[in-house]
Design a protein around this motif. Sequence first.
Motif, mmCIF file in Angstrom:
data_model
loop_
_atom_site.group_PDB
_atom_site.id
_atom_site.type_symbol
_atom_site.label_atom_id
_atom_site.label_comp_id
_atom_site.label_asym_id
_atom_site.label_seq_id
_atom_site.Cartn_x
_atom_site.Cartn_y
_atom_site.Cartn_z
ATOM 1 N N GLN A 59 0.805 -1.221 0.000
ATOM 2 C CA GLN A 59 0.000 0.000 0.000
ATOM 3 C C GLN A 59 0.841 1.276 0.000
ATOM 4 O O GLN A 59 0.495 2.246 -0.708
ATOM 5 C CB GLN A 59 -0.968 0.000 1.185
ATOM 6 C CG GLN A 59 -2.027 1.112 1.103
ATOM 7 C CD GLN A 59 -2.880 0.988 -0.148
ATOM 8 O OE1 GLN A 59 -3.386 -0.094 -0.457
ATOM 9 N NE2 GLN A 59 -3.055 2.091 -0.869
ATOM 10 N N PRO A 60 1.955 1.374 0.760
ATOM 11 C CA PRO A 60 2.779 2.585 0.666
ATOM 12 C C PRO A 60 3.269 2.854 -0.756
ATOM 13 O O PRO A 60 3.368 4.009 -1.184
ATOM 14 C CB PRO A 60 3.947 2.293 1.618
ATOM 15 C CG PRO A 60 3.394 1.320 2.607
ATOM 16 C CD PRO A 60 2.454 0.457 1.809
ATOM 17 N N LEU A 61 3.559 1.789 -1.500
ATOM 18 C CA LEU A 61 3.982 1.941 -2.892
ATOM 19 C C LEU A 61 2.842 2.491 -3.742
ATOM 20 O O LEU A 61 3.036 3.419 -4.534
ATOM 21 C CB LEU A 61 4.441 0.584 -3.444
ATOM 22 C CG LEU A 61 4.658 0.509 -4.953
ATOM 23 C CD1 LEU A 61 5.786 1.438 -5.382
ATOM 24 C CD2 LEU A 61 4.954 -0.923 -5.367
ATOM 25 N N PHE A 62 1.638 1.947 -3.563
ATOM 26 C CA PHE A 62 0.498 2.439 -4.339
ATOM 27 C C PHE A 62 0.251 3.918 -4.040
ATOM 28 O O PHE A 62 0.025 4.724 -4.958
ATOM 29 C CB PHE A 62 -0.757 1.619 -4.022
ATOM 30 C CG PHE A 62 -0.629 0.159 -4.342
ATOM 31 C CD1 PHE A 62 0.112 -0.272 -5.428
ATOM 32 C CD2 PHE A 62 -1.252 -0.799 -3.550
ATOM 33 C CE1 PHE A 62 0.232 -1.632 -5.728
ATOM 34 C CE2 PHE A 62 -1.144 -2.143 -3.839
ATOM 35 C CZ PHE A 62 -0.402 -2.566 -4.928
ATOM 36 N N ASP A 63 0.280 4.281 -2.758
ATOM 37 C CA ASP A 63 0.041 5.675 -2.388
ATOM 38 C C ASP A 63 1.129 6.593 -2.953
ATOM 39 O O ASP A 63 0.861 7.747 -3.304
ATOM 40 C CB ASP A 63 -0.018 5.817 -0.862
ATOM 41 C CG ASP A 63 -1.242 5.148 -0.264
ATOM 42 O OD1 ASP A 63 -2.253 5.008 -0.980
ATOM 43 O OD2 ASP A 63 -1.187 4.755 0.920
ATOM 44 N N ALA A 64 2.353 6.074 -3.047
ATOM 45 C CA ALA A 64 3.479 6.890 -3.524
ATOM 46 C C ALA A 64 3.394 7.192 -5.015
ATOM 47 O O ALA A 64 4.146 8.034 -5.513
ATOM 48 C CB ALA A 64 4.797 6.192 -3.206
ATOM 49 N N THR A 65 2.482 6.506 -5.743
ATOM 50 C CA THR A 65 2.361 6.801 -7.174
ATOM 51 C C THR A 65 1.909 8.235 -7.417
ATOM 52 O O THR A 65 2.072 8.750 -8.526
ATOM 53 C CB THR A 65 1.392 5.824 -7.865
ATOM 54 O OG1 THR A 65 0.111 5.874 -7.221
ATOM 55 C CG2 THR A 65 1.922 4.397 -7.812
#
Length: 231
Positions: free
Chosen positions: A93-99
């Motif tokens: 999820q942190p990766l998805f939000d970082a998009t």
Amino acid sequence: MLNADEVTVVIVPLPAHGHLNPLLHFSLLLSTRYGLTVHFASTASHNRQAKLRLQGWPLSSLSSIHFHDLPHPPIPSPPPNPQFPNSFPTHLQPLFDATDHLRSPLSSLLLSLSASSRRLIVIHDRHMSLGFDAATIPNAESYAFCGTSAAFHFEAAQLMKQGTGLEELASPEFIKFIERRRRDGFTSSGFIINTCREVESEFLDILALREDFLGKPIFAIGPLNPVPVIK
């Protein structure tokens, strides 16, 4: 009608392997079979991951695609959560939000390519936001890509409309994330789905009538994963 060398295609995947893989296959089809100039834009680590996990194509085919490493700030990398009730990768999820941080470099890339292209076509994962409406670029248009089957997309849309049941498929944080991205996708000119009419014509016809698709064209262009032909 424009020639292939007058059209530039930019592919923008969600940086997760199940999303990278089909769009890389689509990129290779467009570049090798149709001779289009194709740019694949993601983070450096995910571009590398997509190349290393290439299936069904010779490695030499990757030379037909222009890869762009989009810069981003450090991203937290928590371990997988074995206690989560289903197999959804909550640790990503942190990766998805970082998009969200990819919007600015992506916008710069699109503006740069549009200046040297007769026509710019942007194909972005439905869960990726471009950060601005590609229609504001005079020679550009964008299409939202759906990597799952039409049947799955229909079922997920039904559950989202009902406001229940999605927790069996994803985490609450990811459900909120796709809701935001769903609103971002409304500016696209149409939708591309990884399926074919021979298999899912019924579901494609149903989806075409749904409010989510706003009467925009739906293109069935799959299945994209290379499948060996058994004679």
